[in-house]
Design an enzyme around this catalytic site. Structure first.
Site, PDB file in Angstrom:
ATOM      1  N   GLY A 175       0.782  -1.345   0.043  1.00 53.73           N
ATOM      2  CA  GLY A 175      -0.054   0.138   0.038  1.00 53.73           C
ATOM      3  C   GLY A 175       1.014   1.286  -0.127  1.00 53.73           C
TER       4      GLY A 175
ATOM      5  N   TRP B 251       2.246   1.626  -3.498  1.00 50.52           N
ATOM      6  CA  TRP B 251       1.080   2.086  -4.331  1.00 50.52           C
ATOM      7  C   TRP B 251       1.058   3.402  -4.381  1.00 50.52           C
ATOM      8  CZ3 TRP B 251      -3.169   5.371  -3.387  1.00 50.52           C
ATOM      9  CH2 TRP B 251      -4.232   5.302  -4.444  1.00 50.52           C
ATOM     10  N   HIS B 252       1.254   4.219  -3.408  1.00 48.90           N
ATOM     11  CA  HIS B 252       1.194   5.923  -3.124  1.00 48.90           C
ATOM     12  C   HIS B 252       2.681   6.368  -4.001  1.00 48.90           C
ATOM     13  CE1 HIS B 252      -1.785   5.027   0.062  1.00 48.90           C
ATOM     14  NE2 HIS B 252      -1.940   6.172  -0.116  1.00 48.90           N
ATOM     15  N   GLY B 253       3.593   5.631  -4.064  1.00 44.97           N
ATOM     16  CA  GLY B 253       4.800   6.199  -4.691  1.00 44.97           C
ATOM     17  C   GLY B 253       5.924   5.410  -4.585  1.00 44.97           C
TER      18      GLY B 253
ATOM     19  N   PHE C 158      -0.155  10.483  -7.179  1.00 45.64           N
ATOM     20  CA  PHE C 158      -0.088   8.901  -6.785  1.00 45.64           C
ATOM     21  C   PHE C 158      -1.012   8.059  -7.895  1.00 45.64           C
ATOM     22  CE2 PHE C 158      -0.319  11.024  -2.254  1.00 45.64           C
ATOM     23  CZ  PHE C 158       1.245  11.068  -2.222  1.00 45.64           C
TER      24      PHE C 158
END
Length: 503
Positions: free
Chosen positions: A318, A321-323, A503
């Site tokens: 997770g 996923w953001h960066g 993102f």
């Protein structure tokens, strides 16, 4: 195209609304196709070159879902794995290829040509949305399959750029509902009210907190305790009101078309533990990670150790996923560790029920979240570590010299805890903490948007919580929201991007 821009508010939105409802009188198919075409135009406004990529992704996944709907189980499973792999490969190339190349160069201590790949805006959101659709098709849970509705489901402009992460069973049946295509005064009133509340969060709060966060994170140096906390808190509230504001605007815009989106925020900083925080923060992403990653990994079905491992894997992924960066990986790992500690704490029976316990638990949870935000926002690891050092007293306590006279009565106490003074910065110090105080009051002590709009069923899963500030279609509410809208629109001279666009 930004929700908080004049071109969107005065041109794109009214034209799209008018076309949708005018066509809806003649043909629901044409109205849905118009809205999908308008959503593609909305996406192409950023960079027309990536519209073919989005359409290719949609056609590929729709074709795969058609094949997944029937056939031998072994063939369907192999196709599902291949389709998910193709989606992740696309996401991996655009989002993570540069990160892996630079990391490999650092590991080998060898110069490697930099890989310059421009990240298509919203690729994480439309990729995850379609992966969920493929998995549910494989499971036999998809009922609505018309291509125009699938196209609209993926491209629907209120959610396309930064979420929420939608589920087909929530959205596609609504696109097939005849009531959606009829103009409703109630939907216009409710949708506009939610939109302007979200716009105010963005332009009146988040954008005014941004300079105070940037002052710390752009040039951290060796910040003292109060300087570090002012920057970190400013960012914590900037991110909250920026993304919460975007989510409100998305829900409000969708409601103008008669379509309800799911909630994405529920006062997460009021959470008394980290698990509750994740049930309140970016709720649709948390749901996706739970349903399509944590539970398939085994969830809590294979003992405590496996459960904690599954939590850690889910949160690390997770974070990525953001960066694409080590900072995001560390941020995810921290939240995985927090969730593991919380689970162990609960298993030992150490959770109290009193009001004082909840206040203390909420404060501790907020501090943990703010600590992790340092890695989320910092430009690199050395900067993050420098800010953490200041955050927990490693660089002492310092105040602007201009405040010394005002603090004369408590000078002995300040001297006892080794408070020092520095020249300049007094106005900036006071301004920063004033904005933080305003933001904290609104985040911790005031009802959120869905609570204010509770009588109007603002979202799919909103629960009515009757309170003294509940919205009603009255002249007083109209005047109050008109004033809020005017103040917000007067601040649109230089619209700022939403933080989650990256993102």
């Amino acid at each position: 195209m930004l929700f908080n821009s004049w071109i969107f508010l005065l041109a794109f939105l009214p034209v799209t609304l008018a076309g949708f409802f005018l066509l809806g009188r003649r043909s629901h198919f044409l109205a849905a196709a118009w809205l999908a075409a308008a959503s593609l135009f909305f996406y192409g406004w950023w960079d027309l070159r990536y519209v073919p990529l989005l359409l290719a992704s949609i056609c590929f996944n729709y074709g795969c879902s058609t094949l997944l709907a029937s056939g031998p189980a072994a063939r369907r499973k192999a196709l599902l794995i291949a389709a998910i792999g193709a989606n992740l490969a696309l996401l991996g190339y655009y989002k993570y290829a540069g990160f892996f190349v630079s990391s490999l160069a650092a590991l080998l201590a060898q110069p490697v040509p930099a890989l310059q790949v421009m990240l298509p805006v919203g690729i994480s959101f439309f990729t995850f949305t379609q992966i969920a659709f493929l998995v549910d098709t494989y499971r036999g849970q998809v009922r609505e399959r018309r291509f125009v509705h699938y196209l609209l489901f993926v491209t629907y402009f209120p959610h396309l750029i930064a979420g929420p992460v939608l589920h087909h069973k929530e959205m596609m049946p609504q696109f097939a509902d005849r009531k959606v295509f009829r103009l409703s005064q109630e939907n216009i009133a409710v949708g506009a009210s939610i939109f302007f509340i979200g716009l105010a969060k963005k332009v009146l709060l988040a954008d005014n907190l941004a300079p105070h966060a940037g002052a710390l994170f752009n040039q951290p140096g060796e910040p003292s305790l109060l300087i570090a906390w002012s920057g970190v808190l400013a960012y914590a509230f900037q991110l909250y009101f920026d993304f919460s504001g975007y989510s409100d605007m998305a829900i409000g815009l969708s409601r103008l078309f008669g379509v309800k989106l799911p909630l994405n925020f529920d006062s997460p900083y009021k959470a008394a533990n980290i698990a509750e925080f994740w049930r309140r923060w970016h709720m649709t992403l948390s749901r996706f990670l739970r349903d399509y990653l944590y539970i398939p990994l085994g969830g809590n079905r294979h003992g405590g150790a496996r459960r904690y491992l599954n939590l850690m894997v889910t949160m690390v992924l997770g974070g990525l996923w953001h960066g694409a960066g080590w900072n995001f990986l560390i941020w995810g790992a921290l939240h995985g560790a927090f969730l593991g500690i919380h689970g162990a704490w609960r298993s030992l029976g150490f959770c109290g029920q009193s009001a004082a316990w909840r206040i203390a638990a909420t404060a501790l949870t907020f501090m943990a979240v703010c600590t992790a935000w340092v890695f989320f926002r910092a430009t690199d690891l050395p900067s993050a570590l420098a800010i953490l050092g200041g955050l927990y007293g490693g660089n002492g306590i310092a105040l602007p010299d201009a405040l010394a006279r005002a603090l004369t009565p408590v000078q002995p106490l300040l001297a006892a805890i080794n408070v020092s003074y520095y020249l300049g910065g007094g106005a900036a110090f006071v301004d920063s903490w004033t904005w933080i105080a305003i933001a904290a009051l609104l985040a911790f002590a005031c009802p959120n948007t869905q609570q204010i709009m509770c009588l109007a069923e603002p979202a799919l899963d909103a629960k009515p919580v009757i309170n003294g500030l509940a919205w009603r279609p009255t002249r007083r509410w109209a005047a109050a929201l008109a004033g809020l809208a005017l103040a917000s629109m007067l601040s649109l001279n230089r619209p700022a991007e939403f933080l989650y666009f990256q993102f």
